[in-house]
Design an enzyme around this catalytic site. Structure first.
Site, PDB file in Angstrom:
ATOM      1  N   LYS A 113       0.818  -1.208   0.000  1.00 40.49           N
ATOM      2  CA  LYS A 113       0.000   0.000   0.000  1.00 40.49           C
ATOM      3  C   LYS A 113       0.859   1.269   0.000  1.00 40.49           C
ATOM      4  O   LYS A 113       0.434   2.310  -0.490  1.00 40.49           O
ATOM      5  CB  LYS A 113      -0.922   0.029   1.230  1.00 40.49           C
ATOM      6  CG  LYS A 113      -1.840  -1.165   1.386  1.00 40.49           C
ATOM      7  CD  LYS A 113      -2.893  -1.226   0.304  1.00 40.49           C
ATOM      8  CE  LYS A 113      -4.042  -2.181   0.615  1.00 40.49           C
ATOM      9  NZ  LYS A 113      -3.667  -3.615   0.618  1.00 40.49           N
TER      10      LYS A 113
HETATM   11  C1  LIG Z   1      -4.291  -4.691   0.092  1.00 46.70           C
HETATM   12  C2  LIG Z   1      -3.485  -5.922   0.022  1.00 46.70           C
HETATM   13  C3  LIG Z   1      -3.752  -6.913  -0.927  1.00 46.70           C
HETATM   14  C4  LIG Z   1      -4.902  -6.822  -1.904  1.00 46.70           C
HETATM   15  O1  LIG Z   1      -4.745  -5.794  -2.837  1.00 46.70           O
HETATM   16  P1  LIG Z   1      -6.014  -5.201  -3.610  1.00 46.70           P
HETATM   17  O2  LIG Z   1      -5.522  -4.037  -4.346  1.00 46.70           O
HETATM   18  O3  LIG Z   1      -7.026  -4.849  -2.554  1.00 46.70           O
HETATM   19  O4  LIG Z   1      -6.523  -6.304  -4.477  1.00 46.70           O
HETATM   20  C5  LIG Z   1      -2.919  -8.013  -0.961  1.00 46.70           C
HETATM   21  N1  LIG Z   1      -1.905  -8.157  -0.077  1.00 46.70           N
HETATM   22  C6  LIG Z   1      -1.630  -7.227   0.848  1.00 46.70           C
HETATM   23  C7  LIG Z   1      -0.514  -7.465   1.801  1.00 46.70           C
HETATM   24  C8  LIG Z   1      -2.408  -6.082   0.927  1.00 46.70           C
HETATM   25  O5  LIG Z   1      -2.111  -5.159   1.868  1.00 46.70           O
END
Ligand SMILES: *Cc1c(COP(=O)(O)O)cnc(C)c1O
Length: 495
Positions: A113
């Site tokens: 993120k």
């Molecule tokens: C948010 C997240 C995901 C999923 O990503 P999306 O964009 O919501 O599909 C997968 N792995 C981790 C560690 C995340 O923080």
């Protein structure tokens, strides 16, 4: 370039306005009018440059109301050595000749993120300036664990902004919770919600569309926006690393320019894999997009049948950031695959709201089958993948990445496809120490941040410095609410 809504193509605005609003007033997602195309020369120009420059060049194609100098300055701030513990920013690790792993967790919160949330606050700050906005923006976030912390870290003490995060009380890991409730910054707030991620997300969406709350807040000098991956400013920085990974593979001789590559992405809200889809649509040579889910397998079923049906049990898993039954960003994919048919998309979304279910057209089903492959992996399979990669490759991966690794194997077995494949690593194993320790045959001695040292001593890998710093950090927030109480938490925070 202008932006319009997936539910009303007559809506038109600049990128700055779209990033400021987060979500269109009609409930649709703001999406670029037309996808810019890249060619071989553009890719070649990125092969030997730093990540920061790649980011500014790719984002510039979409953010035509921002200057290159602005974007390049933002990229330096977002991805520099103060924030990222790796010069390459998003390095590609080679597992074997046809298998590579794109590591997206070298930022300040150790999850992918950060790739977007170190950038979004800067895009948003500039957007407030560009649109002559005098009110303070309040970012409301519903998080399944990683977004909340990454958003607070990005927005902490950014002028003219406040940020309030809601997380599902028992739906995040101990380390994730500790990261959030110890966050610094005078403009941040955190609240646990009794319920799961979808409850928290539904609550935030409801507050966004509540005209009475909006009016009250406007009187107090605030307006609401979103840092969830429904905001275009979240998706765009993610397009960059797919293009960057491709350039790295070419630079390192693992791929010839023009060869196709598959991406396998651990998926929750469909933001990360949607960015891969945009990279492909721009002209990046991509074969299949492999969508990996945990046992919340609504997307696997959707990609196989064309029926999206959220009426099913919700499972809390060891990959909590993927515990999602309503993947918001799918709406942008449907908009593109339907030929930007806003009425068709609105029909699907209305059906989803009414019955929890919709079925896409035959044309969309065919496009999905052509471009995507969906698979899921349960808890035992997740642990097995962690153990396998650790024992056979000496490579320690987290629970989310393990879901991708496992689904990639399933895909290869099912199809025999030998195309070079990059699976995406979305979090440091240190965010999920207890499950990772168990998976490699250890018994966790303790809980939460106490386990960082144990994982370090067992594997000899380095603890990310910001996670190590959590030990002994004082808790600042201790607020919990019921789902209907989220409104008053917002009104209290923005007094
Ligand atoms: C948010 C997240 C995901 C999923 O990503 P999306 O964009 O919501 O599909 C997968 N792995 C981790 C560690 C995340 O923080």
């Amino acid at each position: 370039m202008k932006y319009y809504s997936t539910r009303d193509a007559a809506v038109r605005m600049d990128a700055a306005e779209a990033i400021k609003m987060g979500l269109s007033r009609d409930g649709g997602l703001l999406t670029p009018c037309g996808i810019p195309q890249i060619d071989r020369a553009f890719l070649e120009s990125l092969v030997n440059v730093r990540y920061q420059e790649r980011a500014a060049k790719v984002m510039g194609l979409y953010l035509t109301d921002y200057t290159y100098e602005e974007l390049s300055g933002f990229a330096e701030n977002a991805y520099g050595p103060e924030k990222f513990d790796c010069d390459a920013v998003a390095p590609v690790r080679t597992v074997d000749e046809t298998t590579h792993c794109l590591e997206l967790w070298h930022g300040p919160t150790s999850a992918f993120k950060d790739m977007a949330l170190q950038m979004l606050p800067q895009l948003l700050s500039a957007a407030l300036r560009k649109t002559g906005e005098s009110k303070t923006v309040c970012i409301l976030v519903a998080t399944s664990g990683d977004t909340g912390k990454a958003a607070m870290e990005g927005f902490a003490d950014v002028p003219q902004t406040k940020i309030l995060v809601f997380y599902p009380k028992d739906g995040v890991s101990k380390v994730q919770e500790t990261q959030m409730v110890t966050q610094d910054g005078a403009n941040v707030g955190v609240c646990a919600v009794e319920g799961n991620f979808d409850d928290a997300q539904a609550g935030v969406k409801r507050i966004f569309s509540d005209e009475a709350i909006r009016a009250t807040l406007a009187d107090r000098g605030y307006f609401l926006s979103s840092a969830n991956s429904i905001n275009w400013g979240r998706i765009l920085p993610q397009v960059v690393y797919y293009i960057s990974a491709y350039c790295d593979l070419v630079r390192d001789g693992k791929l010839s320019m023009g060869d196709k590559v598959n991406f396998c992405v651990p998926t929750g809200n469909f933001g990360d894999i949607l960015a891969a889809y945009y990279a492909k649509r721009m002209g990046l040579p991509v074969g299949k997009l492999i969508c990996a889910s945990n046992c919340n397998d609504v997307l696997t079923d959707f990609l196989r049948t064309g029926v999206y049906d959220k009426n099913r049990p919700f499972h809390t898993t060891m990959s909590p950031s993927m515990d999602i039954l309503v993947s918001s960003n799918l709406e942008r994919l449907l908009f593109d695959l339907s030929g930007e048919n806003d009425a068709e998309v609105k029909g699907y979304m209305d059906a989803l709201a009414k019955t929890g279910k919709y079925e896409v057209s035959d044309a969309i089903k065919a496009a999905l089958a052509d471009q995507f492959w969906g698979g899921f992996c349960g808890e035992a399979g997740t642990s097995a993948a962690i153990a396998k990669y650790y024992k056979e490759n000496g490579y320690l991966i987290d629970t989310h990445t393990a879901v991708a690794a496992s689904v990639m194997e399933q895909y290869r077995k099912a199809t025999g496809d030998k195309t070079v494949t990059v699976f995406v690593s979305t979090a440091s194993p240190y965010k999920f120490c207890d499950h990772v320790l168990r998976a490699i045959g250890e018994t966790p001695a303790g809980d939460g941040v106490e386990l960082l040292d144990q994982l370090h001593e067992t594997t000899g890998t380095a603890i990310p410095r910001r996670l190590a710093a959590l030990k002994g950090k004082a808790r600042r927030f201790d607020l919990t609410c019921e789902k209907p109480g989220m409104d008053s938490v917002v009104l209290e925070f923005l007094k």
